[in-house]
Design a protein around this motif. Sequence first.
Motif, short mmCIF file in Angstrom:
data_model
loop_
_atom_site.label_atom_id
_atom_site.label_comp_id
_atom_site.label_asym_id
_atom_site.label_seq_id
_atom_site.Cartn_x
_atom_site.Cartn_y
_atom_site.Cartn_z
N TYR A 132 68.45 56.42 5.95
CA TYR A 132 68.76 57.43 6.97
C TYR A 132 68.64 56.85 8.37
O TYR A 132 69.40 57.23 9.27
CB TYR A 132 67.91 58.69 6.79
N ALA A 133 67.72 55.92 8.59
CA ALA A 133 67.62 55.27 9.90
C ALA A 133 68.90 54.48 10.19
O ALA A 133 69.39 54.48 11.32
CB ALA A 133 66.40 54.35 9.95
N GLY A 134 69.45 53.85 9.17
CA GLY A 134 70.72 53.14 9.34
C GLY A 134 71.84 54.07 9.73
O GLY A 134 72.65 53.76 10.61
N ALA A 139 75.15 56.50 14.27
CA ALA A 139 75.47 57.66 15.10
C ALA A 139 75.02 57.42 16.54
O ALA A 139 75.77 57.74 17.49
CB ALA A 139 74.79 58.91 14.54
N GLU A 140 73.84 56.84 16.73
CA GLU A 140 73.35 56.56 18.08
C GLU A 140 74.29 55.62 18.83
O GLU A 140 74.59 55.84 20.01
CB GLU A 140 71.94 55.95 18.03
N ALA A 141 74.75 54.57 18.15
CA ALA A 141 75.65 53.62 18.79
C ALA A 141 76.96 54.30 19.21
O ALA A 141 77.45 54.09 20.33
CB ALA A 141 75.94 52.44 17.85
N LEU A 142 77.49 55.14 18.34
CA LEU A 142 78.75 55.83 18.67
C LEU A 142 78.54 56.86 19.76
O LEU A 142 79.41 57.02 20.64
CB LEU A 142 79.33 56.46 17.40
N VAL A 148 76.75 59.36 26.03
CA VAL A 148 75.53 60.16 25.95
C VAL A 148 74.40 59.33 26.55
O VAL A 148 74.24 58.15 26.24
CB VAL A 148 75.21 60.57 24.49
N ALA A 149 73.63 59.95 27.42
CA ALA A 149 72.54 59.26 28.11
C ALA A 149 71.55 58.68 27.11
O ALA A 149 71.23 59.31 26.09
CB ALA A 149 71.83 60.22 29.06
N ALA A 150 71.04 57.49 27.45
CA ALA A 150 70.11 56.80 26.56
C ALA A 150 68.91 57.67 26.19
O ALA A 150 68.44 57.64 25.05
CB ALA A 150 69.64 55.50 27.21
N ALA A 151 68.43 58.47 27.12
CA ALA A 151 67.28 59.34 26.86
C ALA A 151 67.60 60.46 25.87
O ALA A 151 66.68 61.05 25.29
CB ALA A 151 66.77 59.94 28.17
N ARG A 154 68.85 59.56 20.83
CA ARG A 154 68.10 59.68 19.57
C ARG A 154 68.14 61.11 19.04
O ARG A 154 68.46 61.34 17.87
CB ARG A 154 66.66 59.22 19.74
N LEU A 155 67.82 62.07 19.89
CA LEU A 155 67.81 63.46 19.41
C LEU A 155 69.21 63.97 19.12
O LEU A 155 69.39 64.78 18.20
CB LEU A 155 67.08 64.36 20.40
N ALA A 156 70.19 63.49 19.85
CA ALA A 156 71.57 63.87 19.55
C ALA A 156 71.96 63.35 18.16
O ALA A 156 72.62 64.05 17.38
CB ALA A 156 72.53 63.34 20.61
N ALA A 157 71.52 62.15 17.82
CA ALA A 157 71.80 61.58 16.50
C ALA A 157 71.08 62.36 15.40
O ALA A 157 71.63 62.58 14.32
CB ALA A 157 71.43 60.11 16.44
N VAL A 158 69.85 62.79 15.67
CA VAL A 158 69.11 63.61 14.70
C VAL A 158 69.86 64.92 14.47
O VAL A 158 70.05 65.35 13.32
CB VAL A 158 67.66 63.86 15.17
N ALA A 159 70.29 65.56 15.55
CA ALA A 159 71.03 66.82 15.43
C ALA A 159 72.35 66.61 14.69
O ALA A 159 72.72 67.42 13.82
CB ALA A 159 71.29 67.41 16.81
#
Length: 196
Positions: A132-134, A139-142, A148-151, A154-159
């Motif tokens: 799931y981290a992979g 998703a984070e990279a895309l 999307v702001a660096a801050a 992570r949470l955008a990818a979780v959502a």
Amino acid sequence: MGRNFTRAEPDARRQSLIEAAARVLAARGSSGASVRTICAEAGVSPGLLRHYFDGIDALIADTYRWTGERVNRALEAAVAEAGADPRARLVAYITASFRPPIADAELLATWIAFWSLAKARPEMGELHAELYAGYRRGAEALLAECGVAAAKVRLAAVALTALVDGLWLELCLAPGEFSPDEASAIAGAWVEATIR
């Protein structure tokens, strides 16, 4: 009369055990995945499993990895086909989960077996976290490519992961309730709201 067993090249035999384990997990769940049932599904004698794996737990772990790799290959192919536009690449990454080979009832059943094992066995929990981290890293990279702001990445990818998993589950469990195109539209609306 017993089942006929066949000889195969070592890599092919190992792979056939992995694929048989995935089919057994899909059909019988984790509680029905025994050495005997998996070997019968693969058409090999039960003793052969130990030749290729340290035991059934190692086979199940390799099956989880292999299944995760299949999903990743499908996601990567969708992103590659989307071209260079960052938003199109993100949408392709998301919507690939709503179509075969990912949107598949047998794959869902296999994942459910893996999820149950992830809760019961620490080593499977670690493997689950790794897989799931992979997905989230992808998703984070895309999302970052889309500005999307660096801050917030992570949470955008979780959502995003939660949204995709929920839509994927419902598509596989009740495919007549809504279509892959509707799932894609829901996810697309999330992308539009998140990336401004």
